[in-house]
Write a protein that holds these residues in place. Sequence first.
Motif, PDB file in Angstrom:
ATOM      1  N   GLY A  90      31.613  47.697  41.037  1.00 45.15           N
ATOM      2  CA  GLY A  90      32.237  46.436  41.373  1.00 45.15           C
ATOM      3  C   GLY A  90      31.249  45.329  40.794  1.00 45.15           C
ATOM      4  N   ILE A 124      39.978  54.280  45.932  1.00 39.28           N
ATOM      5  CA  ILE A 124      39.627  53.018  45.775  1.00 39.28           C
ATOM      6  C   ILE A 124      39.671  52.879  43.996  1.00 39.28           C
ATOM      7  CG2 ILE A 124      37.685  51.323  45.755  1.00 39.28           C
ATOM      8  CD1 ILE A 124      36.761  52.916  48.324  1.00 39.28           C
ATOM      9  N   ASP A 153      40.316  49.925  42.150  1.00 37.11           N
ATOM     10  CA  ASP A 153      40.342  48.715  41.572  1.00 37.11           C
ATOM     11  C   ASP A 153      39.199  48.356  40.365  1.00 37.11           C
ATOM     12  OD1 ASP A 153      42.121  47.816  43.016  1.00 37.11           O
ATOM     13  OD2 ASP A 153      41.093  46.708  44.566  1.00 37.11           O
ATOM     14  N   ASN A 154      38.020  48.965  40.946  1.00 33.81           N
ATOM     15  CA  ASN A 154      36.949  48.931  39.962  1.00 33.81           C
ATOM     16  C   ASN A 154      37.168  49.802  38.611  1.00 33.81           C
ATOM     17  OD1 ASN A 154      35.628  47.415  41.634  1.00 33.81           O
ATOM     18  ND2 ASN A 154      34.384  48.932  42.769  1.00 33.81           N
ATOM     19  N   HIS A 167      40.176  50.435  37.244  1.00 33.62           N
ATOM     20  CA  HIS A 167      41.019  49.636  36.567  1.00 33.62           C
ATOM     21  C   HIS A 167      40.277  48.577  35.922  1.00 33.62           C
ATOM     22  CE1 HIS A 167      44.859  51.393  37.431  1.00 33.62           C
ATOM     23  NE2 HIS A 167      44.718  51.504  38.564  1.00 33.62           N
ATOM     24  N   HIS A 168      39.316  47.794  36.667  1.00 35.27           N
ATOM     25  CA  HIS A 168      38.842  46.607  35.791  1.00 35.27           C
ATOM     26  C   HIS A 168      38.043  47.183  34.730  1.00 35.27           C
ATOM     27  CE1 HIS A 168      36.233  42.964  36.651  1.00 35.27           C
ATOM     28  NE2 HIS A 168      36.889  42.980  35.626  1.00 35.27           N
TER      29      HIS A 168
END
Length: 329
Positions: A51, A80, A82-83, A85-86
Amino acid sequence: MAEKSFTVLDLLDFDLKGHNSLNLRCLCGRSGLGREITLPDLNRPGLALSGFFESFGYQRVQVFGRGETAYLEKLIQGGILDNVHHLFSYHIPCCVFTHNLVPPKVFTGLADAAGCPVLQTDLESTDFSGRLLRLFSDIFAPRKSIHGVLVEVYGIGIIILGDSGVGKSETALELVHRGHRLVADDIVNIRCVNGNVLLGQGANKMISHHMEVRGLGIINIQQLYGVGAIREQKEVQMVVKLEEWDAQKVYDRLGTSQKTEELLGVKIPALEIPVKPGRNIPIILETAAMNERLKTMGYHSARDFNQNVLRWIESGEAQTASHGGYDSY
C-alpha cells in the motif's frame, strides 16, 4: 537514454547466450508487448503491494521474487485486492516472476485487462537482476560514431584518428600484417558502459572488417589474414592522432606529461604522432601500446628517466663528469 525505443518485445526477442541469457517467456498481457522500457533499472514492488506507493518506480521493470509472490498470494487469498488494482493503474512496462513462479490467476487477469505483460524466468532473482542490468547497461549506454580505425595492439585498444589520406588504414594494415587485430575501419561506433568503459566496434558487422586502401581498393581482412586477425569489439584505451609533420610545431619528446582525449565523458590517454617519409608509424604504435601496458602496471618510463636524471644531478656525479671532461683536454 537509448537512441531508439526499447520495448518489452525487444527484451523477449534478445538472443542472449550462455550466462547472459534471461530465459524469458510471456505468460499474459501480450497486448502490451509494445510498451517501452525507458529506465535502465528494475524495481521490487513489495512496498507497493503493501500500500505504500510514494516514490513507486513504476517506469521500471517490476521483479517478483519468492517474497513478493508469497505476499501477493496472501493478499489474494484474503480478498485484499485494492493494492493490486492500484498497482495496475500505473503504466508499468512489465512484471517478471523469477524462480519459475506462477502468478495467481487473479493477478494475470488484472494484468491482461491493464495490458501489462507478465513474464516468467527460471533464473533466481539475484541472477536475473544482474543479467538484466548488464543488458540495460549496454542498451542504454551513451553512443558516438567516430571516423577512424580501431585496432588491438598487444591487448591495447587503439583508435587511430587523422585527416583523410594521412595513412590510418595503411598503418592498421601493417599492424594486422604484424600479427595484431582489426576491430573496425572507417566508422567506429563507441559506447560508454558503466560510466567509465569505452567499447568500440564497427558500424556495420557485415562490412566492419573490410578496409579501403587507396590504389588497392576494398580488401577483406578476415579472408586475407584469417579469423585471428579480427575482433568484434574492443575497449578503447588509447587515442592516436596522425598528422602531417609540421616543422613549426613543437612535439613532445620526453613524454613526462600525459595528454588525454575525452570521449563520452571518459578521459583516455592520447598521442599526437607526426607523419613524414622515413617514420615507421606501426612500430611507433606497437611501442606506444607496450609503454601503455607498463603504465597500467605502475611503471612510467619517461618519469622514471626524469627522476634518475635529477638524482644524478643532485648526487654531484654530473659536476664530476663535467670537470673530468675538461681535464681530459
